[in-house]
Structures are given as C-alpha cells and as structure tokens.
Design a protein around this motif. Structure first.
Motif, PDB file in Angstrom:
ATOM      1  N   GLY A  80      58.299  48.939  43.194  1.00 37.35           N
ATOM      2  CA  GLY A  80      56.857  49.095  43.021  1.00 37.35           C
ATOM      3  C   GLY A  80      56.460  49.734  41.701  1.00 37.35           C
ATOM      4  N   PHE A  81      57.411  50.400  41.047  1.00 40.47           N
ATOM      5  CA  PHE A  81      57.136  51.055  39.766  1.00 40.47           C
ATOM      6  C   PHE A  81      57.627  50.232  38.571  1.00 40.47           C
ATOM      7  CE2 PHE A  81      57.450  54.682  42.763  1.00 40.47           C
ATOM      8  CZ  PHE A  81      56.211  55.257  42.544  1.00 40.47           C
ATOM      9  N   ARG A  82      57.968  48.973  38.783  1.00 40.67           N
ATOM     10  CA  ARG A  82      58.616  48.170  37.733  1.00 40.67           C
ATOM     11  C   ARG A  82      57.770  47.965  36.479  1.00 40.67           C
ATOM     12  NH1 ARG A  82      57.655  45.154  42.005  1.00 40.67           N
ATOM     13  NH2 ARG A  82      56.222  43.405  41.913  1.00 40.67           N
ATOM     14  N   HIS A  83      56.472  48.194  36.551  1.00 41.94           N
ATOM     15  CA  HIS A  83      55.609  48.016  35.379  1.00 41.94           C
ATOM     16  C   HIS A  83      55.207  49.352  34.739  1.00 41.94           C
ATOM     17  CE1 HIS A  83      55.391  43.761  36.105  1.00 41.94           C
ATOM     18  NE2 HIS A  83      55.061  43.991  37.370  1.00 41.94           N
ATOM     19  N   ALA A 110      53.474  48.716  21.209  1.00 45.43           N
ATOM     20  CA  ALA A 110      53.291  47.276  20.993  1.00 45.43           C
ATOM     21  C   ALA A 110      54.352  46.473  21.744  1.00 45.43           C
ATOM     22  CB  ALA A 110      53.325  46.956  19.499  1.00 45.43           C
ATOM     23  N   VAL A 111      55.594  46.897  21.684  1.00 43.15           N
ATOM     24  CA  VAL A 111      56.669  46.200  22.403  1.00 43.15           C
ATOM     25  C   VAL A 111      56.421  46.277  23.905  1.00 43.15           C
ATOM     26  CG1 VAL A 111      59.138  46.238  22.961  1.00 43.15           C
ATOM     27  CG2 VAL A 111      58.396  46.490  20.589  1.00 43.15           C
ATOM     28  N   ALA A 112      56.036  47.441  24.389  1.00 43.97           N
ATOM     29  CA  ALA A 112      55.768  47.606  25.818  1.00 43.97           C
ATOM     30  C   ALA A 112      54.664  46.646  26.274  1.00 43.97           C
ATOM     31  CB  ALA A 112      55.392  49.051  26.123  1.00 43.97           C
ATOM     32  N   ALA A 113      53.607  46.547  25.502  1.00 42.41           N
ATOM     33  CA  ALA A 113      52.505  45.639  25.855  1.00 42.41           C
ATOM     34  C   ALA A 113      52.989  44.195  25.882  1.00 42.41           C
ATOM     35  CB  ALA A 113      51.345  45.813  24.881  1.00 42.41           C
ATOM     36  N   GLU A 114      53.786  43.801  24.885  1.00 44.39           N
ATOM     37  CA  GLU A 114      54.320  42.435  24.837  1.00 44.39           C
ATOM     38  C   GLU A 114      55.205  42.127  26.040  1.00 44.39           C
ATOM     39  OE1 GLU A 114      56.493  42.182  21.184  1.00 44.39           O
ATOM     40  OE2 GLU A 114      54.693  42.402  19.950  1.00 44.39           O
ATOM     41  N   ARG A 115      55.895  43.145  26.546  1.00 45.98           N
ATOM     42  CA  ARG A 115      56.846  42.944  27.653  1.00 45.98           C
ATOM     43  C   ARG A 115      56.232  43.199  29.022  1.00 45.98           C
ATOM     44  NH1 ARG A 115      62.602  45.137  25.150  1.00 45.98           N
ATOM     45  NH2 ARG A 115      62.514  43.805  23.299  1.00 45.98           N
ATOM     46  N   VAL A 117      54.564  45.865  30.240  1.00 43.34           N
ATOM     47  CA  VAL A 117      54.477  47.216  30.791  1.00 43.34           C
ATOM     48  C   VAL A 117      52.995  47.535  30.991  1.00 43.34           C
ATOM     49  CG1 VAL A 117      54.916  49.664  30.320  1.00 43.34           C
ATOM     50  CG2 VAL A 117      56.650  47.945  29.725  1.00 43.34           C
ATOM     51  N   HIS A 118      52.669  48.096  32.122  1.00 43.72           N
ATOM     52  CA  HIS A 118      51.275  48.431  32.417  1.00 43.72           C
ATOM     53  C   HIS A 118      50.949  49.878  32.056  1.00 43.72           C
ATOM     54  CE1 HIS A 118      47.370  48.280  34.268  1.00 43.72           C
ATOM     55  NE2 HIS A 118      47.688  49.217  35.135  1.00 43.72           N
ATOM     56  N   VAL A 119      51.894  50.802  32.305  1.00 50.06           N
ATOM     57  CA  VAL A 119      51.665  52.214  32.012  1.00 50.06           C
ATOM     58  C   VAL A 119      52.908  52.808  31.356  1.00 50.06           C
ATOM     59  CG1 VAL A 119      51.213  54.509  32.987  1.00 50.06           C
ATOM     60  CG2 VAL A 119      50.064  52.511  33.953  1.00 50.06           C
ATOM     61  N   LEU A 120      52.701  53.540  30.280  1.00 49.99           N
ATOM     62  CA  LEU A 120      53.755  54.354  29.678  1.00 49.99           C
ATOM     63  C   LEU A 120      53.506  55.809  30.062  1.00 49.99           C
ATOM     64  CD1 LEU A 120      54.269  53.061  26.013  1.00 49.99           C
ATOM     65  CD2 LEU A 120      55.940  53.050  27.882  1.00 49.99           C
ATOM     66  N   GLU A 163      49.799  59.843  30.326  1.00 46.11           N
ATOM     67  CA  GLU A 163      49.946  58.401  30.571  1.00 46.11           C
ATOM     68  C   GLU A 163      49.073  57.611  29.605  1.00 46.11           C
ATOM     69  OE1 GLU A 163      48.544  57.348  34.520  1.00 46.11           O
ATOM     70  OE2 GLU A 163      46.463  57.499  33.892  1.00 46.11           O
ATOM     71  N   LEU A 164      49.520  56.387  29.367  1.00 45.57           N
ATOM     72  CA  LEU A 164      48.757  55.430  28.572  1.00 45.57           C
ATOM     73  C   LEU A 164      48.774  54.113  29.319  1.00 45.57           C
ATOM     74  CD1 LEU A 164      47.305  54.657  25.891  1.00 45.57           C
ATOM     75  CD2 LEU A 164      49.565  53.909  25.076  1.00 45.57           C
ATOM     76  N   ARG A 165      47.580  53.643  29.693  1.00 41.43           N
ATOM     77  CA  ARG A 165      47.476  52.331  30.316  1.00 41.43           C
ATOM     78  C   ARG A 165      47.360  51.291  29.230  1.00 41.43           C
ATOM     79  NH1 ARG A 165      43.380  54.079  34.682  1.00 41.43           N
ATOM     80  NH2 ARG A 165      44.771  55.263  36.004  1.00 41.43           N
ATOM     81  N   LEU A 166      48.219  50.290  29.324  1.00 45.65           N
ATOM     82  CA  LEU A 166      48.240  49.227  28.331  1.00 45.65           C
ATOM     83  C   LEU A 166      47.391  48.064  28.786  1.00 45.65           C
ATOM     84  CD1 LEU A 166      52.047  49.392  27.513  1.00 45.65           C
ATOM     85  CD2 LEU A 166      50.170  50.459  26.306  1.00 45.65           C
ATOM     86  N   PRO A 167      46.875  47.279  27.850  1.00 45.79           N
ATOM     87  CA  PRO A 167      46.070  46.110  28.220  1.00 45.79           C
ATOM     88  C   PRO A 167      46.898  45.148  29.074  1.00 45.79           C
ATOM     89  CG  PRO A 167      46.073  46.428  25.841  1.00 45.79           C
ATOM     90  CD  PRO A 167      47.049  47.404  26.406  1.00 45.79           C
ATOM     91  N   SER A 168      46.268  44.560  30.073  1.00 49.21           N
ATOM     92  CA  SER A 168      46.960  43.580  30.919  1.00 49.21           C
ATOM     93  C   SER A 168      47.229  42.307  30.139  1.00 49.21           C
ATOM     94  CB  SER A 168      46.114  43.250  32.141  1.00 49.21           C
ATOM     95  OG  SER A 168      45.912  44.406  32.910  1.00 49.21           O
TER      96      SER A 168
END
Length: 169
Positions: A80-83, A110-115, A117-120, A163-168
């Motif tokens: 459930g935490f995979r993103h 930037a890499v996280a968003a491309e892959r 990731v929803h939250v860092l 936390e940082l929420r990344l764009p979907s």
C-alpha cells in the motif's frame, strides 16, 4: 577555478566516493543515525538493491570528483505504500552550503515524478536547520516531529518529518 556542479546517475565506480561521504556522515554528524562505518561491500549491496527496485542513486560531480549523492527507497515495506519513498541526500563536508544539496534534490524529485512516486518523505534530525530549510525551499511541508526517538553521540535525538506530494502522472 571550480567547475560547475552537475548531477548524473551514479555508477559502480562512484561507490568509493559515496562510501567516504556516507562514513563521514556516520562518524561526524547526526544526519545518519548509524554509529558504525560500513565497507565497500556494504555500499555495493545497497547500490544493487536500489537498482533492482528501480530506485535511483544520483551523484553530484564537480572538477571530476563526486561531492554528494542522493537516493530514495521504500518508506515502508508494504504494498500500500509503494508510491511513497523516503529519500536521502548527503554532500561532502567540504562542499556543504554551496547549493549541491538543492541540485541533487531537484534532480531526485524530477526522477521520482517520472517514475510515478506520489510522495517523497524526508526524515531529518530536528536540529539540522539547514536541511529543514532546504526541504522547505523545495516545497516540502512539515508533517510531524518525534521526540527522542533516536540516540547518537550520547544524546537523544528528535526526528522532523517532511513530505512533498508530486504531481500525478
């Protein structure tokens, strides 16, 4: 004259420099709450584990030398935490305060968003004001503080969580 800093994916040849930065943080800072330095085999296993899970390791390079690195990995080991990923960023002690951490973090975000990731998540020793300010400048928000949850150098440490929420995608 110092060359510009650029960020690139890490290679296995970068591991001795990453090891030196990591062990310096272990021995001299509260950025890492481990107390025992690791060896090159440890960093090889860590690096291979990141690669196997498609989790990046980036390095900052200047004048042909690795001066910092950043990565992210699983925040919690449940599907459930995979993103959601927890990141780390470390800069060589003689290069701190010159913007290298920000460059590494911007590239990692930037890499996280491309892959996808929803939250860092960033978990920072609460007295590390420079790291907290960096995260705030990058859009992270404070989500909590845990008191005396770790110990190093004979004293209790508090942990600030951001936390940082990344764009979907």
């Amino acid at each position: 004259m110092t060359q510009a800093v650029f960020v690139r994916p890490a290679a296995e040849a970068d591991l001795p420099a990453i090891l030196a930065i990591y062990n310096d943080a272990v021995l001299n800072t509260t950025a890492i709450w481990n107390e025992t330095p690791v060896d090159l085999d440890n960093r090889r296993v860590w690096f291979a584990g990141r690669a196997a899970r498609n989790q990046p390791v980036l390095v900052a390079e200047s004048d042909g030398e690795v001066i910092g690195y950043a990565s992210y990995g699983d925040w919690r080991a449940f599907e459930g935490f995979r993103h959601t990923m927890e990141h780390s960023v470390y800069v060589r002690s003689d290069r701190k305060g010159a913007g290298t951490g920000a460059k590494l973090m911007e590239a990692l975000i930037a890499v996280a968003a491309e892959r996808g990731v929803h939250v860092l998540i960033g978990c920072i020793e609460a007295e590390n004001a420079a790291s907290i300010r960096l995260h705030e400048k990058l859009g992270f928000r404070l989500v909590g503080r845990f008191g005396e949850v770790g110990q190093k150098f004979g004293r209790w440490l508090d942990l600030t969580c951001m936390e940082l929420r990344l764009p979907s995608a």
